[in-house]
Motif scaffolding. Structure first.
Motif, PDB file in Angstrom:
ATOM      1  N   UNK A 204       5.543   5.626  19.512  1.00  0.00           N
ATOM      2  CA  UNK A 204       4.885   7.377  18.995  1.00  0.00           C
ATOM      3  C   UNK A 204       3.539   7.410  19.500  1.00  0.00           C
ATOM      4  N   UNK A 205       2.898   7.967  20.078  1.00  0.00           N
ATOM      5  CA  UNK A 205       1.567   8.330  19.900  1.00  0.00           C
ATOM      6  C   UNK A 205       0.390   8.214  19.457  1.00  0.00           C
ATOM      7  N   UNK A 206      -0.391   8.349  18.977  1.00  0.00           N
ATOM      8  CA  UNK A 206      -1.927   8.391  18.308  1.00  0.00           C
ATOM      9  C   UNK A 206      -0.997   9.612  17.739  1.00  0.00           C
ATOM     10  N   UNK A 207      -1.853   9.156  16.373  1.00  0.00           N
ATOM     11  CA  UNK A 207      -1.651  10.295  15.338  1.00  0.00           C
ATOM     12  C   UNK A 207       0.248  11.172  14.866  1.00  0.00           C
ATOM     13  N   UNK A 208       0.609  10.022  15.380  1.00  0.00           N
ATOM     14  CA  UNK A 208       2.111  10.473  15.362  1.00  0.00           C
ATOM     15  C   UNK A 208       2.643   9.117  14.938  1.00  0.00           C
ATOM     16  N   UNK A 209       2.439   8.165  14.853  1.00  0.00           N
ATOM     17  CA  UNK A 209       2.933   7.059  14.438  1.00  0.00           C
ATOM     18  C   UNK A 209       3.869   6.873  12.746  1.00  0.00           C
ATOM     19  N   UNK A 210       4.147   8.116  12.736  1.00  0.00           N
ATOM     20  CA  UNK A 210       5.324   7.964  11.671  1.00  0.00           C
ATOM     21  C   UNK A 210       6.288   5.928  10.907  1.00  0.00           C
ATOM     22  N   UNK A 211       7.468   6.744  11.938  1.00  0.00           N
ATOM     23  CA  UNK A 211       8.300   5.704  12.129  1.00  0.00           C
ATOM     24  C   UNK A 211       7.748   4.430  12.069  1.00  0.00           C
ATOM     25  N   UNK A 212       6.636   4.559  12.660  1.00  0.00           N
ATOM     26  CA  UNK A 212       6.282   2.258  12.586  1.00  0.00           C
ATOM     27  C   UNK A 212       5.755   2.449  12.025  1.00  0.00           C
ATOM     28  N   UNK A 213       4.866   3.461  11.096  1.00  0.00           N
ATOM     29  CA  UNK A 213       4.151   2.733   9.901  1.00  0.00           C
ATOM     30  C   UNK A 213       5.234   2.752   9.135  1.00  0.00           C
TER      31      UNK A 213
ATOM     32  N   UNK B 108       5.660  -0.982   6.659  1.00  0.00           N
ATOM     33  CA  UNK B 108       5.024  -0.881   5.066  1.00  0.00           C
ATOM     34  C   UNK B 108       6.530  -1.964   4.747  1.00  0.00           C
ATOM     35  N   UNK B 109       8.294  -1.005   5.686  1.00  0.00           N
ATOM     36  CA  UNK B 109       8.975  -1.954   5.269  1.00  0.00           C
ATOM     37  C   UNK B 109       9.114  -3.271   4.887  1.00  0.00           C
ATOM     38  N   UNK B 110       8.303  -3.965   6.447  1.00  0.00           N
ATOM     39  CA  UNK B 110       8.303  -5.633   6.144  1.00  0.00           C
ATOM     40  C   UNK B 110       7.366  -6.471   4.986  1.00  0.00           C
ATOM     41  N   UNK B 111       6.069  -5.947   5.220  1.00  0.00           N
ATOM     42  CA  UNK B 111       5.331  -6.032   4.255  1.00  0.00           C
ATOM     43  C   UNK B 111       5.590  -6.003   2.837  1.00  0.00           C
ATOM     44  N   UNK B 112       6.591  -5.131   2.398  1.00  0.00           N
ATOM     45  CA  UNK B 112       7.076  -4.803   0.508  1.00  0.00           C
ATOM     46  C   UNK B 112       7.856  -6.320   0.951  1.00  0.00           C
ATOM     47  N   UNK B 113       8.629  -6.329   2.185  1.00  0.00           N
ATOM     48  CA  UNK B 113       9.662  -7.326   1.943  1.00  0.00           C
ATOM     49  C   UNK B 113       9.061  -8.678   1.762  1.00  0.00           C
ATOM     50  N   UNK B 114       7.942  -9.005   2.558  1.00  0.00           N
ATOM     51  CA  UNK B 114       7.069 -10.060   2.005  1.00  0.00           C
ATOM     52  C   UNK B 114       6.959 -10.351   0.871  1.00  0.00           C
ATOM     53  N   UNK B 115       6.425  -9.224   0.200  1.00  0.00           N
ATOM     54  CA  UNK B 115       5.761  -9.367  -2.134  1.00  0.00           C
ATOM     55  C   UNK B 115       4.324  -8.954  -1.188  1.00  0.00           C
ATOM     56  N   UNK B 116       4.308  -8.072  -0.462  1.00  0.00           N
ATOM     57  CA  UNK B 116       2.927  -7.976  -0.225  1.00  0.00           C
ATOM     58  C   UNK B 116       2.427  -6.807  -1.312  1.00  0.00           C
ATOM     59  N   UNK B 117       0.869  -6.300  -1.274  1.00  0.00           N
ATOM     60  CA  UNK B 117       0.242  -5.593  -1.575  1.00  0.00           C
ATOM     61  C   UNK B 117       0.557  -4.497  -0.867  1.00  0.00           C
ATOM     62  N   UNK B 118       0.711  -3.069  -0.507  1.00  0.00           N
ATOM     63  CA  UNK B 118       0.985  -2.610   0.352  1.00  0.00           C
ATOM     64  C   UNK B 118       0.043  -1.066   0.313  1.00  0.00           C
ATOM     65  N   UNK B 119      -0.005  -0.834   1.424  1.00  0.00           N
ATOM     66  CA  UNK B 119      -1.500   0.948   0.768  1.00  0.00           C
ATOM     67  C   UNK B 119      -1.067   1.052   2.465  1.00  0.00           C
ATOM     68  N   UNK B 120      -0.882   2.270   1.622  1.00  0.00           N
ATOM     69  CA  UNK B 120      -0.069   3.584   3.342  1.00  0.00           C
ATOM     70  C   UNK B 120      -1.938   4.591   3.333  1.00  0.00           C
TER      71      UNK B 120
END
Length: 431
Positions: free
Chosen positions: A58-67, A71-83
């Motif tokens: 995804x190009x700059x300013x359109x990284x929705x899926x990547x984001x 988020x899914x990965x970091x959340x599964x690790x148990x981290x606090x996540x800010x988006x």
């Protein structure tokens, strides 16, 4: 053994706890052995994650899926996540069991517009978009470091912030995250990041100070009076004549950056002590004004200041002085500048753990239009930016950023997670 799993296309999020090593708090000499063992365990999943990002860039300013995947990965690790920071920016927060300093790790996540076919089997499915700058690798490494350090939470002192930055390719993302309150949401003492490079896999490279050239655009404005051709020819010759790089110099070929004899890793490099002028001038004309623009590159900021002084004096003393309206810099690109003290300490810690040959010292800077908006983070807090080797010369994999045949040896993911997980651990221990 504690295991967390979460669906991620072909990969899974896997986190191994300390019980696999028979204790909850590892001794100091065991920590880096754990890093390497854990990295080995998750390596295949990180490769799958990297390839997923590569298939769906995804190009700059359109990284929705990547984001969302980050988020899914970091959340599964148990981290606090800010988006949603500065667009599609994501921050994962790992809090150690004891108070201490706070370290930020940055990974850029965007891809580039490109219609050239991929040279890898896992080719992009998003028409006109490709990961030919390695940000898919950067993102996988950032997630891998988060995974490894999450498994050591009980032994960590301080906090680690994993900053996944959008919009690096258009040089907007870092500033957007800062303007959106990044450093009010997190309080980091130091920040680190990397970029994949044509250095051999297994190595990193950096130096104190700037590792990219300073870039300014000079703009000379004249009042038109019918002699525009003469003004253009004179000004182009004057500006080009103030550079110190001969037209036939090997400096002009960016492929020479990695040359062992004249490249940036050799003390006798041609990529230092230079002031160079990009040859394609920009000419704009209105009814009453002529504007001539040129881009200048230098490994040091001082020659750029001297250049403007000399240019103004020469123009003022010339036969065209009555036409002259102004001569100024109209653009200055923020440049990565590594903190001297932190560079020395981080390089030494990596060499102590992974060997002297793990780090390639640099003597010159990357030239021309290269750069990274990581520079804006360094304006807020001290940090270090590294080049990570991703080349395998035997197989022909040479990750030259933005090149049509861009390809990366994926062993570099393992190297990045190992080296920088260990580095962050050592920085958290430092007073």
């Amino acid at each position: 053994m504690r295991i967390i799993m979460s669906c991620f296309k072909k990969g899974v999020v896997v986190l191994f706890g300390f019980s696999a090593f028979g204790q909850s708090n590892l001794q100091e000499h065991e920590i880096h052995s754990y890093v390497q063992a854990q990295t080995e365990e998750i390596f295949d999943s990180l490769v799958a994650i990297r390839r997923d990002f590569h298939v769906y860039p995804e190009v700059s300013e359109q990284e929705k899926r990547t984001s969302e995947k980050i988020t899914e990965y970091l959340t599964a690790l148990g981290l606090e996540v800010k988006t949603g920071i500065g667009g599609y920016g994501v921050v994962g927060i790992l809090k150690g069991e004891r108070p201490g300093k706070s370290i930020a790790w940055r990974a850029d996540i965007d891809a580039m517009p490109s219609n050239i076919p991929d040279v890898v089997a896992f080719e992009s499915k998003n028409e006109g978009v490709r990961h030919i700058c390695g940000h898919d690798v950067h993102t996988a490494i950032g997630l891998g470091i988060a995974n490894v350090l999450s498994g050591q939470k009980d032994s960590l002192k301080g906090n680690v912030y994993f900053v996944f930055q959008p919009s690096e390719e258009n040089y907007k993302g870092a500033k957007a995250m800062i303007d959106d309150g990044l450093f009010q949401k997190i309080s980091a003492d130091e920040i680190y990041g990397l970029h994949i490079s044509p250095f051999p896999v297994g190595s990193i490279a950096t130096k104190a100070g700037n590792i990219y050239a300073h870039t300014n655009r000079v703009e000379v404005v004249y009042q038109k009076s019918g002699n525009e051709d003469s003004l253009i020819n004179y000004t182009k010759k004057l500006i080009s004549g103030l550079q110190n790089v001969p037209a036939d110099s090997e400096f002009w070929n960016p492929a020479n950056l990695g040359d062992p004899e004249i490249g940036i890793e050799n003390p006798n490099t041609v990529f230092k002590d230079f002031l160079a002028v990009k040859e394609n001038f920009e000419i704009d004309q209105t009814n009453d004004q002529l504007v001539i623009k040129a881009y200048l590159h230098s490994d040091d900021k001082k020659p750029l200041d001297t250049f403007l002084t000399v240019l103004r004096k020469t123009l003022t003393d010339s036969e065209y002085s009555e036409n002259l309206i102004s001569a100024d810099y109209s653009y200055e690109k923020a440049v990565v500048v590594n903190d001297k003290d932190l560079t020395e300490k981080t390089v030494n810690s990596i060499k102590e753990i992974y060997g002297e040959k793990s780090v390639i010292p640099l003597y010159g800077v990357v030239t021309a239009d290269r750069g990274d908006d990581f520079a804006y983070f360094q304006k807020e807090i001290p940090g270090v930016y590294f080049f990570l080797g991703g080349a395998n010369y035997e197989t022909g994999m040479i990750p030259m950023p933005h090149s049509p045949d861009f390809a990366v040896d994926e062993e570099s993911i393992k190297v990045g997670v190992n080296y920088f997980s260990s580095m962050i651990i050592e920085r958290l221990k430092a007073e």
